[in-house]
Motif scaffolding. Structure first.
Motif, short mmCIF file in Angstrom:
data_model
loop_
_atom_site.label_atom_id
_atom_site.label_comp_id
_atom_site.label_asym_id
_atom_site.label_seq_id
_atom_site.Cartn_x
_atom_site.Cartn_y
_atom_site.Cartn_z
N SER A 2 0.82 -1.20 0.00
CA SER A 2 0.00 0.00 0.00
C SER A 2 0.86 1.27 0.00
N LYS A 36 -3.51 4.19 5.74
CA LYS A 36 -3.57 2.72 5.79
C LYS A 36 -4.93 2.24 5.28
N HIS A 37 -5.97 3.07 5.53
CA HIS A 37 -7.34 2.66 5.21
C HIS A 37 -8.08 3.65 4.33
N LYS A 38 -7.43 4.74 3.97
CA LYS A 38 -8.10 5.81 3.25
C LYS A 38 -7.21 6.31 2.11
#
Length: 106
Positions: A2, A36-38
């Motif tokens: 990522s 990490k998530h966006k």
């Protein structure tokens, strides 16, 4: 891998923490951890790429790890080389003279 983990890897190579990259890029507190998530904004991604001397393409998908480095031929503190051999001062003067004539004609 990522975006966050590519940033973490490049930061580690520079001896920086994620928090330090976050600060150098002028981002809000914990912005990088949120990646990490966006998905990051384009502007924030560009700021981080600039701080880490890389490209947004690399941060997004691992392509082209480094931006081309710009070096001025008039910088006397740089040792120039060609095919692994140092360019002599005399040859460097010839190159500079050649390039300066090209600029005049352009």
């Amino acid at each position: 891998m990522s975006v966050f983990y590519r940033i973490k890897e490049l930061a580690k190579d520079k001896g920086w923490s994620i928090a330090e990259v976050n600060s150098r890029a002028g981002l809000g507190k914990n912005t990088l951890y949120n990646w990490k998530h966006k998905e990051p904004s384009a502007a924030n991604l560009e700021a981080v790429a600039s701080v880490l001397d890389t490209t947004t393409d690399y941060l997004i998908n691992g392509e082209t790890a480094r931006k081309p480095q710009v070096i001025d031929l008039d910088d006397d503190d740089i040792i120039f080389a060609y095919k692994g051999e140092q360019i002599s001062d005399a040859d460097l003067k010839v190159v500079r003279r050649f390039l300066s004539t090209m600029e005049i004609q352009a």
